[in-house]
Write a protein that holds these residues in place. Structure first.
Motif, short mmCIF file in Angstrom:
data_model
loop_
_atom_site.label_atom_id
_atom_site.label_comp_id
_atom_site.label_asym_id
_atom_site.label_seq_id
_atom_site.Cartn_x
_atom_site.Cartn_y
_atom_site.Cartn_z
N VAL A 12 -10.47 -3.63 42.35
CA VAL A 12 -10.37 -4.70 41.37
C VAL A 12 -11.60 -4.67 40.47
O VAL A 12 -12.70 -4.36 40.93
CB VAL A 12 -10.22 -6.10 42.02
CG1 VAL A 12 -8.92 -6.21 42.78
CG2 VAL A 12 -11.39 -6.41 42.93
N THR A 14 -14.17 -6.83 38.53
CA THR A 14 -14.66 -8.19 38.71
C THR A 14 -16.02 -8.33 38.04
O THR A 14 -16.41 -7.47 37.26
CB THR A 14 -14.69 -8.55 40.23
OG1 THR A 14 -14.97 -9.94 40.38
CG2 THR A 14 -15.68 -7.71 41.00
N GLY A 15 -16.71 -9.40 38.34
CA GLY A 15 -18.01 -9.66 37.73
C GLY A 15 -19.16 -9.43 38.69
O GLY A 15 -19.00 -9.38 39.91
N ASP A 18 -19.56 -12.00 41.55
CA ASP A 18 -18.50 -12.17 42.54
C ASP A 18 -19.15 -12.19 43.93
O ASP A 18 -19.92 -11.28 44.28
CB ASP A 18 -17.51 -11.00 42.42
CG ASP A 18 -16.33 -11.11 43.36
OD1 ASP A 18 -16.53 -11.37 44.58
OD2 ASP A 18 -15.20 -10.90 42.90
N ARG A 20 -18.20 -11.40 46.80
CA ARG A 20 -17.95 -10.20 47.61
C ARG A 20 -18.88 -9.07 47.19
O ARG A 20 -19.37 -8.30 48.03
CB ARG A 20 -16.49 -9.78 47.48
CG ARG A 20 -15.52 -10.86 47.97
CD ARG A 20 -14.11 -10.60 47.54
NE ARG A 20 -14.00 -10.63 46.08
CZ ARG A 20 -12.86 -10.45 45.42
NH1 ARG A 20 -11.72 -10.23 46.07
NH2 ARG A 20 -12.84 -10.50 44.10
N THR A 58 -17.83 -4.80 37.00
CA THR A 58 -18.17 -4.39 38.35
C THR A 58 -16.87 -4.04 39.05
O THR A 58 -15.93 -4.84 39.05
CB THR A 58 -18.90 -5.52 39.11
OG1 THR A 58 -20.16 -5.76 38.47
CG2 THR A 58 -19.15 -5.13 40.56
N TRP A 59 -16.83 -2.84 39.59
CA TRP A 59 -15.68 -2.42 40.37
C TRP A 59 -15.92 -2.74 41.83
O TRP A 59 -17.02 -2.52 42.35
CB TRP A 59 -15.41 -0.92 40.19
CG TRP A 59 -14.75 -0.67 38.88
CD1 TRP A 59 -15.35 -0.25 37.72
CD2 TRP A 59 -13.37 -0.86 38.57
NE1 TRP A 59 -14.41 -0.17 36.72
CE2 TRP A 59 -13.20 -0.54 37.22
CE3 TRP A 59 -12.28 -1.27 39.31
CZ2 TRP A 59 -11.95 -0.61 36.59
CZ3 TRP A 59 -11.04 -1.35 38.69
CH2 TRP A 59 -10.89 -1.02 37.35
N THR A 70 -18.71 -0.88 45.89
CA THR A 70 -18.92 -1.47 44.58
C THR A 70 -19.75 -0.55 43.70
O THR A 70 -20.48 0.31 44.20
CB THR A 70 -19.60 -2.85 44.68
OG1 THR A 70 -19.63 -3.47 43.40
CG2 THR A 70 -21.01 -2.74 45.23
N SER A 72 -21.34 -0.93 39.27
CA SER A 72 -21.30 -1.73 38.04
C SER A 72 -21.74 -0.92 36.83
O SER A 72 -22.46 0.07 36.95
CB SER A 72 -22.23 -2.94 38.18
OG SER A 72 -21.78 -3.80 39.21
#
Length: 163
Positions: A12, A14-15, A18, A20, A58-59, A70, A72
């Motif tokens: 996903v 995301t920022g 986040d 997570r 950010t992945w 993650t 970014s």
């Protein structure tokens, strides 16, 4: 003894903030930080991390509901220096390693940069992180001179890649 299969990974966008992703960054700090501890126990210098507004994407890989990996993409602007697009915080939770997630996170950040029209990326790592160095070199990244703000960081190693 039966071995439980690892959950399917989903990705996903995301920022930076986040929770997570923040959790994975804390795991990264706990793992990597001690490698760079000063022998005298004093604080070590490291530039401030990105702000949420600097991070384009950010992945986040999820193994089931758990954060697994993650990376970014940051727009880095340092006074007096040209703007750079930078890969930040590539990390895989130890429970999800050896599955190619770091390489996939890096590929996703690179594609996000291409989608934004970015033609060159840079990143900074440390010479006490041989896993990271190996990942970047396998992926075709080439060493570049250490750039600001990392030029004041002991053990810095920087890479660049044309997209």
């Amino acid at each position: 003894m039966t071995v439980q299969p690892l959950p399917v990974v989903t990705w996903v966008a995301t920022g930076w903030d986040d929770p997570r992703v923040v959790r994975l960054r804390h795991l990264m700090d706990a793992e990597v930080g001690p490698r760079y501890a000063r022998p005298d126990g004093g604080p070590r210098y490291h530039p401030p991390g990105p702000s949420a507004s600097e991070v384009a994407v950010t992945w986040l890989a999820l193994g089931g509901d758990e954060p697994a990996a993650t990376a970014s993409l940051r727009r880095l602007a340092v006074d007096g220096e040209p703007v750079r697009w930078e890969v930040k915080r590539v990390f895989v939770d130890p429970a999800h390693r050896r599955r190619g997630l770091a390489a996939e996170a890096l590929r996703r950040v690179e594609q996000s940069a291409r989608d934004l029209g970015v033609s060159r990326l840079v990143l900074q790592t440390g010479n006490l992180q041989p896993e990271a160095v190996a990942l970047y070199e396998r992926a075709g990244w080439e060493p570049v001179p250490v750039y600001p703000p990392y030029d004041a960081v002991v053990h810095s190693r920087c890479y660049g890649r044309d997209l």
